[in-house]
Design a protein around this motif. Structure first.
Motif, PDB file in Angstrom:
ATOM      1  N   UNK A  52     -13.540 -41.751 -38.424  1.00 41.29           N
ATOM      2  CA  UNK A  52     -12.765 -40.605 -38.869  1.00 41.29           C
ATOM      3  C   UNK A  52     -11.897 -40.904 -40.088  1.00 41.29           C
ATOM      4  N   UNK A  53     -11.199 -42.021 -40.075  1.00 49.89           N
ATOM      5  CA  UNK A  53     -10.214 -42.309 -41.118  1.00 49.89           C
ATOM      6  C   UNK A  53     -10.827 -42.738 -42.447  1.00 49.89           C
ATOM      7  N   UNK A  54     -12.133 -42.829 -42.512  1.00 49.01           N
ATOM      8  CA  UNK A  54     -12.808 -43.090 -43.786  1.00 49.01           C
ATOM      9  C   UNK A  54     -13.166 -41.778 -44.477  1.00 49.01           C
ATOM     10  N   UNK A  55     -12.863 -40.661 -43.821  1.00 49.70           N
ATOM     11  CA  UNK A  55     -13.179 -39.343 -44.364  1.00 49.70           C
ATOM     12  C   UNK A  55     -12.251 -38.929 -45.493  1.00 49.70           C
ATOM     13  N   UNK A  56     -12.513 -37.752 -46.013  1.00 51.76           N
ATOM     14  CA  UNK A  56     -11.798 -37.206 -47.162  1.00 51.76           C
ATOM     15  C   UNK A  56     -10.578 -36.408 -46.705  1.00 51.76           C
ATOM     16  N   UNK A  57      -9.472 -36.550 -47.451  1.00 54.46           N
ATOM     17  CA  UNK A  57      -8.293 -35.728 -47.220  1.00 54.46           C
ATOM     18  C   UNK A  57      -8.422 -34.475 -48.071  1.00 54.46           C
ATOM     19  N   UNK A  58      -7.994 -33.351 -47.525  1.00 57.34           N
ATOM     20  CA  UNK A  58      -8.055 -32.103 -48.286  1.00 57.34           C
ATOM     21  C   UNK A  58      -6.808 -31.287 -48.010  1.00 57.34           C
ATOM     22  N   UNK A  59      -6.507 -30.318 -48.888  1.00 58.63           N
ATOM     23  CA  UNK A  59      -5.340 -29.468 -48.667  1.00 58.63           C
ATOM     24  C   UNK A  59      -5.593 -28.454 -47.561  1.00 58.63           C
ATOM     25  N   UNK A  76      -5.201 -32.450 -44.191  1.00 62.20           N
ATOM     26  CA  UNK A  76      -6.359 -32.347 -43.317  1.00 62.20           C
ATOM     27  C   UNK A  76      -7.320 -33.495 -43.596  1.00 62.20           C
ATOM     28  N   UNK A  77      -7.768 -34.153 -42.542  1.00 62.96           N
ATOM     29  CA  UNK A  77      -8.712 -35.258 -42.640  1.00 62.96           C
ATOM     30  C   UNK A  77     -10.072 -34.786 -42.142  1.00 62.96           C
ATOM     31  N   UNK A  78     -11.096 -34.916 -42.988  1.00 66.93           N
ATOM     32  CA  UNK A  78     -12.459 -34.519 -42.636  1.00 66.93           C
ATOM     33  C   UNK A  78     -13.236 -35.769 -42.238  1.00 66.93           C
ATOM     34  N   UNK A  79     -13.840 -35.747 -41.071  1.00 68.15           N
ATOM     35  CA  UNK A  79     -14.632 -36.886 -40.611  1.00 68.15           C
ATOM     36  C   UNK A  79     -15.762 -37.177 -41.600  1.00 68.15           C
ATOM     37  N   UNK A  80     -15.975 -38.436 -41.872  1.00 68.40           N
ATOM     38  CA  UNK A  80     -16.988 -38.858 -42.831  1.00 68.40           C
ATOM     39  C   UNK A  80     -18.410 -38.533 -42.364  1.00 68.40           C
ATOM     40  N   UNK A  81     -18.631 -38.416 -41.071  1.00 67.95           N
ATOM     41  CA  UNK A  81     -19.984 -38.176 -40.574  1.00 67.95           C
ATOM     42  C   UNK A  81     -20.367 -36.700 -40.555  1.00 67.95           C
ATOM     43  N   UNK A  82     -19.583 -35.854 -39.904  1.00 63.39           N
ATOM     44  CA  UNK A  82     -19.987 -34.462 -39.675  1.00 63.39           C
ATOM     45  C   UNK A  82     -18.966 -33.440 -40.144  1.00 63.39           C
ATOM     46  N   UNK A  83     -17.962 -33.878 -40.890  1.00 59.98           N
ATOM     47  CA  UNK A  83     -16.979 -32.993 -41.515  1.00 59.98           C
ATOM     48  C   UNK A  83     -16.051 -32.258 -40.552  1.00 59.98           C
ATOM     49  N   UNK A  84     -15.924 -32.727 -39.317  1.00 61.88           N
ATOM     50  CA  UNK A  84     -14.935 -32.124 -38.426  1.00 61.88           C
ATOM     51  C   UNK A  84     -13.571 -32.379 -39.044  1.00 61.88           C
ATOM     52  N   UNK A  85     -12.650 -31.419 -38.920  1.00 64.54           N
ATOM     53  CA  UNK A  85     -11.368 -31.492 -39.599  1.00 64.54           C
ATOM     54  C   UNK A  85     -10.206 -31.602 -38.615  1.00 64.54           C
ATOM     55  N   UNK A  86      -9.252 -32.498 -38.958  1.00 67.48           N
ATOM     56  CA  UNK A  86      -8.106 -32.758 -38.099  1.00 67.48           C
ATOM     57  C   UNK A  86      -6.825 -32.778 -38.923  1.00 67.48           C
ATOM     58  N   UNK A  87      -5.753 -32.242 -38.352  1.00 72.28           N
ATOM     59  CA  UNK A  87      -4.440 -32.258 -38.977  1.00 72.28           C
ATOM     60  C   UNK A  87      -3.858 -33.665 -38.837  1.00 72.28           C
ATOM     61  N   UNK A  88      -3.436 -34.262 -39.947  1.00 73.09           N
ATOM     62  CA  UNK A  88      -2.894 -35.627 -39.902  1.00 73.09           C
ATOM     63  C   UNK A  88      -1.644 -35.735 -39.040  1.00 73.09           C
ATOM     64  N   UNK A  89      -0.793 -34.725 -39.085  1.00 73.74           N
ATOM     65  CA  UNK A  89       0.491 -34.799 -38.381  1.00 73.74           C
ATOM     66  C   UNK A  89       0.334 -34.679 -36.870  1.00 73.74           C
ATOM     67  N   UNK A  90      -0.589 -33.840 -36.421  1.00 72.09           N
ATOM     68  CA  UNK A  90      -0.711 -33.581 -34.980  1.00 72.09           C
ATOM     69  C   UNK A  90      -1.961 -34.182 -34.354  1.00 72.09           C
ATOM     70  N   UNK A  91      -2.966 -34.469 -35.167  1.00 72.00           N
ATOM     71  CA  UNK A  91      -4.240 -34.951 -34.657  1.00 72.00           C
ATOM     72  C   UNK A  91      -5.125 -33.834 -34.124  1.00 72.00           C
ATOM     73  N   UNK A  92      -4.669 -32.603 -34.173  1.00 70.45           N
ATOM     74  CA  UNK A  92      -5.432 -31.469 -33.629  1.00 70.45           C
ATOM     75  C   UNK A  92      -6.556 -31.046 -34.561  1.00 70.45           C
ATOM     76  N   UNK A  93      -7.698 -30.680 -33.940  1.00 72.34           N
ATOM     77  CA  UNK A  93      -8.833 -30.157 -34.700  1.00 72.34           C
ATOM     78  C   UNK A  93      -8.489 -28.758 -35.192  1.00 72.34           C
TER      79      UNK A  93
END
Length: 131
Positions: A52-59, A76-93
């Motif tokens: 997950x943490x190798x993914x791209x950060x986006x606004x 927002x952190x996008x998973x490098x494999x399948x682009x699932x998105x998570x909020x950095x502050x909360x970890x929520x999808x």
């Protein structure tokens, strides 16, 4: 009980950078500096276990009402494999707030970036600096 790990000095992790540290189980933990705020998440996507943490950060743009919005840069952190998105502050999808990635406390102490691990996340080693 929590353990404290020195990740780096603040200047070794400038805004926009991240470091994946080898603690906290498989995959490690990603520590991010976003505009001077530090976040830490488990480096394992709950979807298929990707890095997950190798993914791209986006606004992220939110709106509480018509004609009003807030822009959050690189939250927002996008998973490098399948682009699932998570909020950095909360970890929520983003698509399902019930799904989340474990987050960790990060503090700045005496110009060092400190990561705190609790409970079952503890590796079997003494408190100290990361390798």
């Amino acid at each position: 009980m929590s353990r404290r790990y020195v990740v780096s000095t603040v200047d070794q992790l400038p805004p926009g950078d991240r470091r994946i540290v080898p603690v906290g189980g498989r995959g490690g933990i990603g520590v991010f500096n976003v505009e001077g705020r530090f976040y830490a998440l488990r480096n394992r996507c709950p979807h298929k276990g990707g890095p997950l943490c190798r993914g791209r950060l986006r606004p992220h743009v939110t709106s509480g009402e018509v004609y009003s919005f807030e822009h959050h840069e690189n939250q927002i952190l996008k998973c490098a494999w399948h682009q699932w998105e998570f909020d950095l502050a909360t970890g929520r999808a983003l698509y399902d707030p019930a799904l989340r990635v474990k987050t960790y406390r990060v503090e700045i102490e005496a110009d060092e970036v400190i990561l705190y691990l609790d409970g079952p996340e503890l590796p079997s080693r003494e408190e100290g600096d990361l390798p």
